[in-house]
Design a protein around this motif. Structure first.
Motif, PDB file in Angstrom:
ATOM      1  N   LEU A 178       0.839  -1.207   0.000  1.00 57.07           N
ATOM      2  CA  LEU A 178       0.000   0.000   0.000  1.00 57.07           C
ATOM      3  C   LEU A 178       0.875   1.258   0.000  1.00 57.07           C
ATOM      4  CD1 LEU A 178      -2.613  -1.323   2.540  1.00 57.07           C
ATOM      5  CD2 LEU A 178      -3.139  -0.580   0.212  1.00 57.07           C
ATOM      6  N   GLY A 179       1.084   1.779  -1.187  1.00 55.26           N
ATOM      7  CA  GLY A 179       1.951   2.947  -1.317  1.00 55.26           C
ATOM      8  C   GLY A 179       1.367   4.218  -0.740  1.00 55.26           C
ATOM      9  N   ASN A 180       0.067   4.200  -0.420  1.00 50.08           N
ATOM     10  CA  ASN A 180      -0.558   5.425   0.114  1.00 50.08           C
ATOM     11  C   ASN A 180      -0.638   5.406   1.643  1.00 50.08           C
ATOM     12  OD1 ASN A 180      -2.418   3.405   0.292  1.00 50.08           O
ATOM     13  ND2 ASN A 180      -4.139   4.588  -0.521  1.00 50.08           N
ATOM     14  N   VAL A 181       0.123   4.517   2.262  1.00 51.48           N
ATOM     15  CA  VAL A 181       0.119   4.464   3.730  1.00 51.48           C
ATOM     16  C   VAL A 181       1.458   4.961   4.264  1.00 51.48           C
ATOM     17  CG1 VAL A 181       0.097   2.907   5.722  1.00 51.48           C
ATOM     18  CG2 VAL A 181      -1.568   2.592   3.866  1.00 51.48           C
ATOM     19  N   LEU A 182       1.374   5.831   5.249  1.00 50.94           N
ATOM     20  CA  LEU A 182       2.596   6.354   5.882  1.00 50.94           C
ATOM     21  C   LEU A 182       2.415   6.345   7.388  1.00 50.94           C
ATOM     22  CD1 LEU A 182       5.312   7.963   5.989  1.00 50.94           C
ATOM     23  CD2 LEU A 182       3.952  10.055   5.757  1.00 50.94           C
ATOM     24  N   TRP A 183       3.356   5.760   8.081  1.00 51.60           N
ATOM     25  CA  TRP A 183       3.386   5.865   9.548  1.00 51.60           C
ATOM     26  C   TRP A 183       4.548   6.775   9.928  1.00 51.60           C
ATOM     27  CZ3 TRP A 183       2.690   0.415  12.215  1.00 51.60           C
ATOM     28  CH2 TRP A 183       1.448  -0.107  11.867  1.00 51.60           C
ATOM     29  N   ILE A 184       4.273   7.693  10.824  1.00 55.56           N
ATOM     30  CA  ILE A 184       5.362   8.538  11.333  1.00 55.56           C
ATOM     31  C   ILE A 184       5.492   8.240  12.819  1.00 55.56           C
ATOM     32  CG2 ILE A 184       6.218  10.887  11.578  1.00 55.56           C
ATOM     33  CD1 ILE A 184       4.275  11.703   9.351  1.00 55.56           C
ATOM     34  N   VAL A 185       6.623   7.696  13.190  1.00 60.79           N
ATOM     35  CA  VAL A 185       6.837   7.339  14.593  1.00 60.79           C
ATOM     36  C   VAL A 185       7.478   8.530  15.301  1.00 60.79           C
ATOM     37  CG1 VAL A 185       7.963   5.741  16.190  1.00 60.79           C
ATOM     38  CG2 VAL A 185       7.148   4.919  13.951  1.00 60.79           C
ATOM     39  N   ASP A 186       6.809   8.988  16.352  1.00 55.35           N
ATOM     40  CA  ASP A 186       7.338  10.065  17.196  1.00 55.35           C
ATOM     41  C   ASP A 186       8.419   9.414  18.069  1.00 55.35           C
ATOM     42  OD1 ASP A 186       7.778  12.096  18.970  1.00 55.35           O
ATOM     43  OD2 ASP A 186       5.786  12.013  19.891  1.00 55.35           O
ATOM     44  N   PHE A 187       9.628   9.417  17.545  1.00 57.84           N
ATOM     45  CA  PHE A 187      10.681   8.593  18.130  1.00 57.84           C
ATOM     46  C   PHE A 187      11.411   9.370  19.224  1.00 57.84           C
ATOM     47  CE2 PHE A 187      14.583   5.823  17.159  1.00 57.84           C
ATOM     48  CZ  PHE A 187      14.109   4.827  17.980  1.00 57.84           C
ATOM     49  N   ASN A 188      10.720   9.504  20.360  1.00 57.32           N
ATOM     50  CA  ASN A 188      11.320  10.270  21.473  1.00 57.32           C
ATOM     51  C   ASN A 188      11.995   9.386  22.508  1.00 57.32           C
ATOM     52  OD1 ASN A 188       9.201   9.247  23.037  1.00 57.32           O
ATOM     53  ND2 ASN A 188       7.937  11.080  22.779  1.00 57.32           N
ATOM     54  N   ARG A 189      12.026   8.099  22.238  1.00 53.31           N
ATOM     55  CA  ARG A 189      12.741   7.136  23.080  1.00 53.31           C
ATOM     56  C   ARG A 189      12.245   7.130  24.515  1.00 53.31           C
ATOM     57  NH1 ARG A 189      15.149  10.135  20.016  1.00 53.31           N
ATOM     58  NH2 ARG A 189      15.828  11.550  21.659  1.00 53.31           N
ATOM     59  N   GLN A 190      11.062   7.616  24.717  1.00 53.84           N
ATOM     60  CA  GLN A 190      10.451   7.579  26.043  1.00 53.84           C
ATOM     61  C   GLN A 190       9.071   6.941  25.955  1.00 53.84           C
ATOM     62  OE1 GLN A 190      11.931  11.858  27.541  1.00 53.84           O
ATOM     63  NE2 GLN A 190      10.605  10.816  28.989  1.00 53.84           N
ATOM     64  N   SER A 191       8.745   6.181  27.001  1.00 52.72           N
ATOM     65  CA  SER A 191       7.400   5.646  27.118  1.00 52.72           C
ATOM     66  C   SER A 191       6.728   6.376  28.279  1.00 52.72           C
ATOM     67  CB  SER A 191       7.465   4.131  27.321  1.00 52.72           C
ATOM     68  OG  SER A 191       8.278   3.828  28.434  1.00 52.72           O
ATOM     69  N   LEU A 192       5.852   5.717  29.010  1.00 52.98           N
ATOM     70  CA  LEU A 192       5.188   6.411  30.125  1.00 52.98           C
ATOM     71  C   LEU A 192       6.119   6.485  31.334  1.00 52.98           C
ATOM     72  CD1 LEU A 192       1.506   5.803  31.242  1.00 52.98           C
ATOM     73  CD2 LEU A 192       3.301   6.118  32.915  1.00 52.98           C
ATOM     74  N   ASP A 193       6.739   5.351  31.650  1.00 50.33           N
ATOM     75  CA  ASP A 193       7.515   5.263  32.883  1.00 50.33           C
ATOM     76  C   ASP A 193       8.962   5.717  32.764  1.00 50.33           C
ATOM     77  OD1 ASP A 193       5.614   4.289  34.609  1.00 50.33           O
ATOM     78  OD2 ASP A 193       5.998   2.188  34.137  1.00 50.33           O
ATOM     79  N   ARG A 194       9.520   5.636  31.552  1.00 55.21           N
ATOM     80  CA  ARG A 194      10.970   5.720  31.512  1.00 55.21           C
ATOM     81  C   ARG A 194      11.500   6.125  30.144  1.00 55.21           C
ATOM     82  NH1 ARG A 194      12.708  -0.663  30.811  1.00 55.21           N
ATOM     83  NH2 ARG A 194      11.148  -1.100  29.237  1.00 55.21           N
ATOM     84  N   VAL A 195      12.817   6.354  30.152  1.00 64.24           N
ATOM     85  CA  VAL A 195      13.537   6.437  28.885  1.00 64.24           C
ATOM     86  C   VAL A 195      13.800   4.992  28.490  1.00 64.24           C
ATOM     87  CG1 VAL A 195      15.695   7.119  27.782  1.00 64.24           C
ATOM     88  CG2 VAL A 195      14.607   8.654  29.443  1.00 64.24           C
ATOM     89  N   VAL A 196      13.393   4.630  27.287  1.00 64.35           N
ATOM     90  CA  VAL A 196      13.483   3.230  26.878  1.00 64.35           C
ATOM     91  C   VAL A 196      14.949   2.862  26.665  1.00 64.35           C
ATOM     92  CG1 VAL A 196      12.779   1.563  25.132  1.00 64.35           C
ATOM     93  CG2 VAL A 196      11.220   3.394  25.807  1.00 64.35           C
ATOM     94  N   PRO A 197      15.411   1.818  27.350  1.00 69.81           N
ATOM     95  CA  PRO A 197      16.836   1.480  27.224  1.00 69.81           C
ATOM     96  C   PRO A 197      17.147   0.830  25.871  1.00 69.81           C
ATOM     97  CG  PRO A 197      15.707  -0.134  28.615  1.00 69.81           C
ATOM     98  CD  PRO A 197      14.684   0.904  28.240  1.00 69.81           C
ATOM     99  N   GLY A 198      18.403   0.913  25.491  1.00 70.20           N
ATOM    100  CA  GLY A 198      18.861   0.205  24.293  1.00 70.20           C
ATOM    101  C   GLY A 198      18.507   0.959  23.028  1.00 70.20           C
ATOM    102  N   ILE A 199      19.183   0.589  21.961  1.00 71.07           N
ATOM    103  CA  ILE A 199      18.943   1.260  20.679  1.00 71.07           C
ATOM    104  C   ILE A 199      18.139   0.289  19.838  1.00 71.07           C
ATOM    105  CG2 ILE A 199      20.069   2.230  18.646  1.00 71.07           C
ATOM    106  CD1 ILE A 199      22.309   3.152  20.598  1.00 71.07           C
ATOM    107  N   ARG A 200      16.838   0.531  19.722  1.00 71.67           N
ATOM    108  CA  ARG A 200      15.943  -0.463  19.135  1.00 71.67           C
ATOM    109  C   ARG A 200      15.683  -0.241  17.658  1.00 71.67           C
ATOM    110  NH1 ARG A 200      10.930  -1.539  22.804  1.00 71.67           N
ATOM    111  NH2 ARG A 200      11.061  -3.522  21.707  1.00 71.67           N
ATOM    112  N   ILE A 201      16.222   0.876  17.152  1.00 71.08           N
ATOM    113  CA  ILE A 201      15.881   1.220  15.783  1.00 71.08           C
ATOM    114  C   ILE A 201      16.285   0.129  14.795  1.00 71.08           C
ATOM    115  CG2 ILE A 201      18.002   2.586  15.538  1.00 71.08           C
ATOM    116  CD1 ILE A 201      14.669   3.395  13.858  1.00 71.08           C
ATOM    117  N   LYS A 202      17.432  -0.533  15.068  1.00 73.65           N
ATOM    118  CA  LYS A 202      17.905  -1.555  14.107  1.00 73.65           C
ATOM    119  C   LYS A 202      16.878  -2.676  13.993  1.00 73.65           C
ATOM    120  CE  LYS A 202      22.913  -1.511  14.155  1.00 73.65           C
ATOM    121  NZ  LYS A 202      23.761  -1.612  15.310  1.00 73.65           N
ATOM    122  N   GLN A 203      16.382  -3.091  15.160  1.00 71.73           N
ATOM    123  CA  GLN A 203      15.411  -4.190  15.177  1.00 71.73           C
ATOM    124  C   GLN A 203      14.123  -3.766  14.466  1.00 71.73           C
ATOM    125  OE1 GLN A 203      14.168  -5.167  19.149  1.00 71.73           O
ATOM    126  NE2 GLN A 203      12.462  -6.406  18.383  1.00 71.73           N
TER     127      GLN A 203
END
Ligand SMILES: Cc1ncc(C[n+]2csc(CCOP(=O)(O)OP(=O)(O)O)c2C)c(N)n1
Ligand SMILES: [Mg+2]
Length: 795
Positions: A178-203
């Protein structure tokens, strides 16, 4: 598009104003509207700030009128600030965030005053919804005239990617390409409780790419990118790239030498000397320059994703939670509220004072001119005439002489509907890998399976023609029930999001309704209209065992708003109910400016049929037809209950005996034969047992509640609802029998004001045959007789 052509300075001023309004809306709700001692209102200034740049780039530059967007739940204030600045929301709403009748905490299609495309709130569902809206649009374009090109955009929080629903969605072949679909991830590396550990972008990158997505990272802003190209810049890049998230985020709270000291902790000497060229202020600006707050980089990346036409795109926009706020990057900032001093500071930094703080832009300013232009470009034509699909009131012309199950009848009714010119084009079915085992094979044989391209069939099956191509009307999914309900939800909103009413029908094994429950709730909360058939159900599918037997699904169906629960036992009753449901779904309402603010009644939403594979002898129903006439019986079946057997008509001698005790046996679906046998046994004992078939406990309950609520509101004596009175004209004890939790029908005693014994399935099942299991759960005629005697004894 190059930056030279962009009104970047204007966009920056707009971005600053959006930030201000979003933050101030939350501030007002918490500090000015509430009284001391009130429950905390809450709101998310930091999560909103994180998205301000992305949403500015979208609404003030990138989006077009036909585009549809899902906004991350906690960015609701940003969305409303934008709608306000565009002129689509009255100023009076800005002080109503989280207030009764005001702006909703999380974007809501049905409750917000401005036009929300996708409801969000339960993370991971709203995020995936636009992908399924894209699937629906592809289907609509293939079957009807092509719609204006829409892009389906999702702006989601990075922690939403922890939800399995997201990965289930992207992994399903139905969502491919579906070429007309775009997700934009607000990649602030934080969730509710914490700064998310590790660099997950590769995965994540690998997971998206493995599912055939185009992945774009917008990591650094233009300033930092330029520094990387300067001599020695690679040292700076390696140092920042390798830094743990927690450490990087902590920089946002630091200034001057403190920031420098933290930044160089453990750094090689070359890096320490490299950054000596920056004064403290510049160092901060450079190292915190993230791509997700750089409008030029964002817009360039959006254009790049747009150019990818053969697959969906995901953009990871690196942001900071609490951007431009004193809480930036703080691990505890999720619900943190700015102090009054900080609000004062942000107000003046935004060029506003107490008299102008809620203002729109001056229409003559560059920002005002752009806002007016964007408003016009983004406006959508209102539909003024409703369209309806002409569904007949029944399809069955010939009643089978042999026993028939509701599952089998369901399959046949859909085939019959697919032969009707007025209905056929709009029918679409979907199933999570259970189409053939839920009796959709006949329909699939007739209309084929949807695929954007004609597929070669490698295997010829004389019983099932699995022909795939763009004209197919069944959308097959992998086993994910989450995907089933997300897709049904979007099919059920196609009248709005793709300007095309459809008659959408899904099937699922009944116990697994609960497996997809959150997505089912999400879809009905969004106002979607569809039919779901849960089949087979209960312990009646006896040999299949406890893992496949459903017990609480009927209660879910009754209790869930926006969904009407139906459990007929006979084929003709199912036919009437299904045609009625499809006819309601096919009747579009005119959307007025305020119609979306009306509370949704269940009858405007979805329909849940709980069906069985147990073949039932149809003659008792035919006898009731003779007795009552089709017109009366149809009305009662649709209203929720009718008298299947009248004890006095079946056994006139009982009517002649003065003082004959009377009881009602009330049953749903698969257990009706046991109820009928029990009534016969009771007649032998001189007890008149009427059998009532409850076709919709939901509608009966709603009828009861309407009278009760009316009495509560007017301090009047409640009357017995007409629907109940028609099925239960006399006052007599009742025994309820159901292949589901006994609790489901137990309220009937209160509704009728009579003693009530409720029989049902209140423990996990096991393998066996029907009589083994009905014996275990007291559903055999003997137990029903005893239940009736117990009910009579308490009178
Ligand atoms: C299904 C579900 N579980 C939990 C929550 C509570 N919750 C709200 S936001 C949030 C964290 C969101 O983090 P992210 O998506 O990264 O957004 P951010 O706040 O960073 O912008 C959680 C756990 C929820 N809304 N929905
Ligand atoms: Mg986050």
């Amino acid at each position: 598009m190059s930056d030279d052509h962009l009104p970047i300075d204007t966009l920056r001023r707009i971005e600053q104003r959006i930030l201000w309004l979003a933050v101030r809306m939350v501030d007002f709700a918490n500090h000015e509207r509430t009284q001391a001692g009130d429950i905390k209102v809450g709101g998310h200034q930091a999560s909103s700030a994180s998205m301000v740049s992305i949403m500015t780039a979208l609404w003030f530059h990138h989006l077009d009128g036909p585009d549809r967007v899902a906004v991350k739940p906690h960015a609701s204030p940003v969305f409303h600030a934008i709608q306000y600045l565009l002129g689509n929301l009255d100023r009076s709403y800005l002080t109503t965030l989280r207030e009764f009748g005001g702006l909703q905490a999380y974007p809501s299609r049905t409750k917000d005053p401005d036009l929300v495309d996708f409801s969000t709130g339960s993370v991971g569902l709203g995020a995936a919804a636009p992908l399924f809206a894209g699937v629906v649009r592809r289907y609509v374009d293939a079957h009807f005239a092509e719609r204006p090109q829409s892009r389906f955009v999702s702006i989601l929080g990075d922690a939403e990617l922890d939800e399995g629903s997201v990965w289930e969605a992207i992994a399903d072949p139905a969502t491919e390409g579906l070429g007309n679909v775009l997700w934009i991830v607000d990649f602030n590396r934080q969730s509710l409780d914490r700064v998310v550990p590790g660099i997950r972008i590769k995965q994540w990158r690998a997971q998206f790419e493995a599912s055939g997505w185009h992945v774009k990272e917008v990591k650094y802003g233009e300033r930092l990118t330029a520094e990387f190209s300067a001599p020695g810049g690679h040292l700076l890049r390696d140092w920042i790239d390798g830094m743990p998230n927690e450490k990087y985020q902590s920089l946002f709270a630091l200034h001057g030498p403190d920031l420098r000291a933290r930044f160089i902790e453990g750094a090689p000497a070359e890096l320490v000397s490299l950054i000596e060229k920056y004064d403290d202020h510049t160092l901060r600006e450079v190292v915190t320059d993230l791509g997700g707050h750089d409008l030029g980089s964002l817009i360039e990346a959006l254009d790049e994703c747009d150019a990818i036409k053969d697959r969906p795109s995901v953009m990871f926009a690196y942001t900071v939670k609490g951007w431009e706020l004193p809480t930036a990057g703080n691990p505890r900032n999720h619900s943190a509220l700015l102090t009054t001093d900080h609000i004062d500071e942000l107000r003046s930094r935004s060029g506003l004072d107490l008299t102008s703080e809620w203002d729109r832009f001056d229409p003559a300013s560059a920002e005002g001119v752009l806002a007016a232009r964007r408003r016009e470009l983004l406006s959508r034509p209102a539909r003024t005439t409703p369209r309806s699909i002409d569904v007949p009131s029944s399809t069955i012309t010939h009643v089978s002489q042999r026993p028939v199950s509701t599952q089998e009848a369901f399959g046949r009714i859909i085939v019959d509907l697919s032969k009707l010119e007025s209905v056929a084009p709009y029918l679409v079915t979907t199933a999570p890998d259970v189409a053939t085992s839920t009796n959709l094979a006949g329909f699939i044989n007739h209309v084929g399976v949807f695929h954007p391209e004609v597929q070669r069939a490698w295997h010829a099956d004389p019983l099932l023609k699995w022909t795939e191509g763009p004209t197919g009307q069944h959308i097959e999914l992998g086993i994910s029930e989450m995907n089933l309900f997300l897709l049904l939800g979007q099919l059920g909103l196609s009248w709005d999001l793709s300007d095309q009413p459809l008659l959408s029908i899904g099937t699922v094994y009944d116990p697994f309704v609960l497996r997809g429950l959150d997505a089912l709730i999400y879809s009905v909360y969004s106002g979607a209209r569809f039919v779901i058939a849960g089949t087979p159900s209960g312990v009646t599918l006896a040999p299949e065992g406890g893992a496949h037997q459903s017990t609480i699904t009927a209660s879910v169906g009754l209790e869930l708003p926006g969904l009407t629960f139906l459990e007929p036992g006979y084929a003709v009753a199912l036919d009437w109910l299904l045609c009625d449901a499809l006819s309601n779904i096919g009747t579009e309402e005119v959307h007025t400016a305020t119609s979306h603010l009306q509370p949704a009644t269940s009858e405007r939403g979805a329909y849940y049929f709980r069906l069985t594979t147990r073949p039932l002898d149809q003659s008792p129903f035919e006898a009731a037809r003779q007795r009552l006439s089709d017109t009366v019986l149809r009305r009662q079946v649709i209203a929720g209950a009718y008298r299947l057997v009248d004890a006095f008509e079946a056994h006139p001698e009982l009517a002649e005996t003065p003082g004959t005790p009377m009881v009602y046996i009330v049953a749903c679906g698969a257990v009706l034969p046991e109820a009928l046998l029990a009534a016969e046994e009771l007649a032998d004992e001189g007890i008149a047992a009427h059998v009532v078939d409850v076709t919709s406990s939901d509608r009966l309950y709603a009828a009861w509640q309407r009278t009760v609520r009316f009495a509560v509101r007017t301090a009047a004596t409640p009357s017995i609802a007409g629907t109940l009175r028609a099925a239960f004209p006399d006052r007599a004890p009742i025994v309820t029998v159901h292949d589901a939790s006994s609790h489901h029908l137990a309220w009937l005693g209160s509704a009728l004001g009579v003693p009530c014994v409720s029989l049902g399935v209140d423990s996990f099942g096991q393998s066996g045959n029907i009589s083994d299991l009905y014996a275990v759960h007291d559903l055999l005629p003997g137990s029903i007789v005893n239940g009736a005697l117990a009910a009579l004894s308490t009178l």
